[in-house]
Design a protein around this motif. Structure first.
Motif, PDB file in Angstrom:
ATOM      1  N   VAL A  39      -1.548  -3.466  10.539  1.00 40.56           N
ATOM      2  CA  VAL A  39      -2.374  -4.187   9.551  1.00 40.56           C
ATOM      3  C   VAL A  39      -3.554  -4.851  10.275  1.00 40.56           C
ATOM      4  O   VAL A  39      -4.705  -4.705   9.868  1.00 40.56           O
ATOM      5  N   SER A  40      -3.273  -5.542  11.387  1.00 40.79           N
ATOM      6  CA  SER A  40      -4.349  -6.212  12.133  1.00 40.79           C
ATOM      7  C   SER A  40      -5.383  -5.225  12.641  1.00 40.79           C
ATOM      8  O   SER A  40      -6.569  -5.517  12.650  1.00 40.79           O
ATOM      9  N   ALA A  41      -4.911  -4.059  13.082  1.00 37.23           N
ATOM     10  CA  ALA A  41      -5.830  -3.072  13.642  1.00 37.23           C
ATOM     11  C   ALA A  41      -6.568  -2.310  12.551  1.00 37.23           C
ATOM     12  O   ALA A  41      -7.517  -1.576  12.834  1.00 37.23           O
ATOM     13  N   GLY A  42      -6.122  -2.452  11.292  1.00 35.54           N
ATOM     14  CA  GLY A  42      -6.800  -1.786  10.186  1.00 35.54           C
ATOM     15  C   GLY A  42      -6.617  -0.272  10.172  1.00 35.54           C
ATOM     16  O   GLY A  42      -7.474   0.456   9.673  1.00 35.54           O
ATOM     17  N   THR A  43      -5.511   0.218  10.697  1.00 34.20           N
ATOM     18  CA  THR A  43      -5.252   1.668  10.692  1.00 34.20           C
ATOM     19  C   THR A  43      -4.889   2.125   9.275  1.00 34.20           C
ATOM     20  O   THR A  43      -4.672   1.304   8.378  1.00 34.20           O
ATOM     21  N   GLU A  44      -4.804   3.438   9.086  1.00 38.10           N
ATOM     22  CA  GLU A  44      -4.417   3.990   7.776  1.00 38.10           C
ATOM     23  C   GLU A  44      -3.070   3.425   7.338  1.00 38.10           C
ATOM     24  O   GLU A  44      -2.893   3.009   6.204  1.00 38.10           O
ATOM     25  N   VAL A  45      -2.103   3.438   8.273  1.00 38.61           N
ATOM     26  CA  VAL A  45      -0.779   2.887   7.968  1.00 38.61           C
ATOM     27  C   VAL A  45      -0.906   1.419   7.572  1.00 38.61           C
ATOM     28  O   VAL A  45      -0.319   0.971   6.590  1.00 38.61           O
ATOM     29  N   GLY A  46      -1.699   0.677   8.323  1.00 37.40           N
ATOM     30  CA  GLY A  46      -1.889  -0.743   8.047  1.00 37.40           C
ATOM     31  C   GLY A  46      -2.462  -0.975   6.662  1.00 37.40           C
ATOM     32  O   GLY A  46      -2.032  -1.887   5.941  1.00 37.40           O
ATOM     33  N   LYS A  47      -3.420  -0.139   6.260  1.00 39.86           N
ATOM     34  CA  LYS A  47      -4.022  -0.301   4.925  1.00 39.86           C
ATOM     35  C   LYS A  47      -2.998  -0.064   3.835  1.00 39.86           C
ATOM     36  O   LYS A  47      -3.000  -0.726   2.806  1.00 39.86           O
ATOM     37  N   LYS A  48      -2.117   0.920   4.057  1.00 40.46           N
ATOM     38  CA  LYS A  48      -1.081   1.202   3.052  1.00 40.46           C
ATOM     39  C   LYS A  48      -0.039   0.090   3.002  1.00 40.46           C
ATOM     40  O   LYS A  48       0.524  -0.202   1.952  1.00 40.46           O
ATOM     41  N   ALA A  49       0.245  -0.517   4.159  1.00 37.87           N
ATOM     42  CA  ALA A  49       1.366  -1.461   4.242  1.00 37.87           C
ATOM     43  C   ALA A  49       1.000  -2.888   3.844  1.00 37.87           C
ATOM     44  O   ALA A  49       1.856  -3.649   3.394  1.00 37.87           O
ATOM     45  N   GLU A  50      -0.269  -3.272   3.997  1.00 38.99           N
ATOM     46  CA  GLU A  50      -0.648  -4.686   3.937  1.00 38.99           C
ATOM     47  C   GLU A  50      -0.190  -5.409   2.662  1.00 38.99           C
ATOM     48  O   GLU A  50       0.527  -6.423   2.740  1.00 38.99           O
ATOM     49  N   ALA A  51      -0.561  -4.883   1.500  1.00 38.65           N
ATOM     50  CA  ALA A  51      -0.248  -5.584   0.245  1.00 38.65           C
ATOM     51  C   ALA A  51       1.255  -5.579  -0.024  1.00 38.65           C
ATOM     52  O   ALA A  51       1.815  -6.570  -0.508  1.00 38.65           O
ATOM     53  N   ILE A  52       1.900  -4.474   0.310  1.00 36.04           N
ATOM     54  CA  ILE A  52       3.353  -4.366   0.100  1.00 36.04           C
ATOM     55  C   ILE A  52       4.077  -5.433   0.920  1.00 36.04           C
ATOM     56  O   ILE A  52       4.960  -6.128   0.432  1.00 36.04           O
ATOM     57  N   MET A  53       3.674  -5.572   2.180  1.00 33.06           N
ATOM     58  CA  MET A  53       4.332  -6.544   3.055  1.00 33.06           C
ATOM     59  C   MET A  53       4.103  -7.966   2.573  1.00 33.06           C
ATOM     60  O   MET A  53       5.014  -8.784   2.556  1.00 33.06           O
ATOM     61  N   LYS A  54       2.859  -8.255   2.190  1.00 35.08           N
ATOM     62  CA  LYS A  54       2.536  -9.607   1.764  1.00 35.08           C
ATOM     63  C   LYS A  54       3.405 -10.024   0.582  1.00 35.08           C
ATOM     64  O   LYS A  54       3.852 -11.168   0.472  1.00 35.08           O
ATOM     65  N   ALA A  55       3.698  -9.057  -0.314  1.00 39.64           N
ATOM     66  CA  ALA A  55       4.500  -9.357  -1.502  1.00 39.64           C
ATOM     67  C   ALA A  55       6.002  -9.310  -1.211  1.00 39.64           C
ATOM     68  O   ALA A  55       6.810  -9.616  -2.082  1.00 39.64           O
ATOM     69  N   GLY A  56       6.361  -8.910  -0.003  1.00 38.64           N
ATOM     70  CA  GLY A  56       7.789  -8.867   0.340  1.00 38.64           C
ATOM     71  C   GLY A  56       8.489  -7.587  -0.071  1.00 38.64           C
ATOM     72  O   GLY A  56       9.716  -7.528  -0.116  1.00 38.64           O
ATOM     73  N   GLY A  57       7.714  -6.546  -0.359  1.00 42.28           N
ATOM     74  CA  GLY A  57       8.320  -5.248  -0.716  1.00 42.28           C
ATOM     75  C   GLY A  57       8.615  -4.408   0.515  1.00 42.28           C
ATOM     76  O   GLY A  57       8.336  -4.822   1.643  1.00 42.28           O
ATOM     77  N   LEU A  58       9.171  -3.230   0.302  1.00 36.39           N
ATOM     78  CA  LEU A  58       9.462  -2.331   1.420  1.00 36.39           C
ATOM     79  C   LEU A  58       8.377  -1.270   1.534  1.00 36.39           C
ATOM     80  O   LEU A  58       7.987  -0.653   0.543  1.00 36.39           O
ATOM     81  N   VAL A  59       7.912  -1.055   2.749  1.00 39.40           N
ATOM     82  CA  VAL A  59       6.957   0.012   3.024  1.00 39.40           C
ATOM     83  C   VAL A  59       7.713   1.349   2.876  1.00 39.40           C
ATOM     84  O   VAL A  59       8.934   1.396   3.057  1.00 39.40           O
ATOM     85  N   SER A  60       7.003   2.424   2.568  1.00 41.84           N
ATOM     86  CA  SER A  60       7.706   3.677   2.247  1.00 41.84           C
ATOM     87  C   SER A  60       8.494   4.210   3.446  1.00 41.84           C
ATOM     88  O   SER A  60       8.114   4.044   4.606  1.00 41.84           O
ATOM     89  N   ASP A  61       9.600   4.856   3.118  1.00 42.17           N
ATOM     90  CA  ASP A  61      10.457   5.447   4.155  1.00 42.17           C
ATOM     91  C   ASP A  61       9.653   6.373   5.077  1.00 42.17           C
ATOM     92  O   ASP A  61       9.802   6.320   6.299  1.00 42.17           O
ATOM     93  N   ASP A  62       8.814   7.229   4.498  1.00 44.96           N
ATOM     94  CA  ASP A  62       8.042   8.194   5.309  1.00 44.96           C
ATOM     95  C   ASP A  62       7.274   7.494   6.413  1.00 44.96           C
ATOM     96  O   ASP A  62       7.257   7.936   7.559  1.00 44.96           O
ATOM     97  N   ILE A  63       6.610   6.387   6.050  1.00 47.03           N
ATOM     98  CA  ILE A  63       5.777   5.689   7.036  1.00 47.03           C
ATOM     99  C   ILE A  63       6.632   5.126   8.160  1.00 47.03           C
ATOM    100  O   ILE A  63       6.376   5.397   9.339  1.00 47.03           O
ATOM    101  N   VAL A  64       7.668   4.378   7.819  1.00 43.62           N
ATOM    102  CA  VAL A  64       8.440   3.727   8.897  1.00 43.62           C
ATOM    103  C   VAL A  64       9.247   4.740   9.713  1.00 43.62           C
ATOM    104  O   VAL A  64       9.380   4.589  10.929  1.00 43.62           O
ATOM    105  N   ILE A  65       9.737   5.779   9.056  1.00 45.68           N
ATOM    106  CA  ILE A  65      10.480   6.802   9.811  1.00 45.68           C
ATOM    107  C   ILE A  65       9.532   7.468  10.812  1.00 45.68           C
ATOM    108  O   ILE A  65       9.886   7.687  11.975  1.00 45.68           O
ATOM    109  N   GLY A  66       8.303   7.731  10.369  1.00 38.99           N
ATOM    110  CA  GLY A  66       7.302   8.332  11.267  1.00 38.99           C
ATOM    111  C   GLY A  66       7.014   7.432  12.457  1.00 38.99           C
ATOM    112  O   GLY A  66       6.931   7.896  13.601  1.00 38.99           O
TER     113      GLY A  66
END
Ligand code: AP5
Ligand code: ZN
Length: 228
Positions: A39-66
């Motif tokens: 998120v800090s580095a502003g990568t593609e993954v970070g852009k997808k994860a930022e709002a989800i994390m802030k709200a306390g949700g789970l980032v998608s399995d595909d992203i974290v497994i990768g």
């Protein structure tokens, strides 16, 4: 040596992980830290994860497994690693088992930090972190040496600095009571069921994490020494 540090938000995964890392000489891999770095580095993954994390949700399995698949192939993971915050869903646990089986390995220990939900809000809302190292402090239970309080006994933000580097500490965007409620829902709904997946292998060790940090650490040590 492939260990999972398991427990709800605020259980002490990030507090004890680095100590296990020092003791065993294998790296602690925190998906939360890795996602916050993205998120800090502003990568593609970070852009997808930022709002989800802030709200306390789970980032998608595909992203974290990768993320984990790439990370455990690195040289320093050759002799094992400590997983903090992964796996968090049954799909992640199964993907992990598969990755490890491909290398002839498996999860050797799951240390479950048991804490009632009722004590977690105070731990979470009082936490301050040093972003680059991931070190965590607590206004009441683990204050930085530099901390000063104002007249109403609230910490003065400018005095919250890392003991080792003197750099400023910060609070996580998801460390609010509202986001914690969501994080606890996904912990009980999606993450706890993973324990039943590992229990038949005889690798799960429960630790009472509702006591002072030294007591928790003592129990973690004992659980690591006990044969699987
Ligand atoms: P992540 O960073 O993993 O957060 P978490 O699981 O909610 O856990 P915490 O970091 O809040 O708790 P901790 O156990 O490390 O507590 P700590 O030791 O710091 O994940 C964040 C987000 O990223 C997720 O919500 C999700 O969006 C995403 N994400 C990450 N992994 C994912 C995955 N696999 N799949 C999908 N999404 C994923 O301790 C807390 C505080 O309490 C500290 O201040 C500490 O000093 C204090 N403390 C610790 N122990 C004690 C004690 N015994 N007594 C008193 N105080 C204590
Ligand atoms: Zn953590």
């Amino acid at each position: 040596n492939i260990m999972i540090l398991f427990g709800p938000p605020g259980a002490g995964k990030g507090t004890h992980g680095p100590k296990i890392e020092d003791m065993l000489g294998i790296p602690q891999l925190s998906t939360g830290d890795m996602l916050r770095a993205a998120v800090s580095a502003g990568t593609e993954v970070g852009k997808k994860a930022e709002a989800i994390m802030k709200a306390g949700g789970l980032v998608s399995d595909d992203i974290v497994i990768g993320i984990i698949r790439d990370r455990i192939q690195e040289e320093d993971c050759k002799f094992g690693f400590i997983l903090d915050g992964f796996p968090r869903t049954l799909a992640q646990a199964k993907a992990l088992d598969k990755m490890l089986a491909d290398e002839g390995a498996c999860v050797t220990k799951v240390v479950e930090l048991e804490v009632p939900d009722s004590v977690l809000e105070e731990r979470i809302t009082g936490r301050w972190i040093h972003k680059s190292s991931g070190r965590s402090y607590h206004v009441k239970y683990a204050p930085p040496k530099s901390m000063k309080l104002d007249a109403s006994l609230k910490p003065i933000p400018e005095t919250m600095t890392d003991d080792a580097t003197g750099e400023p500490l910060m609070q996580r965007k998801d460390d609010t009571a509202a986001a914690l409620t969501k994080r606890l829902q996904s912990y009980h709904g999606e993450t706890v069921p993973i324990l039943a997946h590992y229990k038949p292998n005889g690798v799960v060790r429960a630790v009472n994490a509702n006591q002072g940090m030294d007591g928790v650490w003592g129990e973690i040590l004992a659980s690591l020494q006990r044969k699987a």
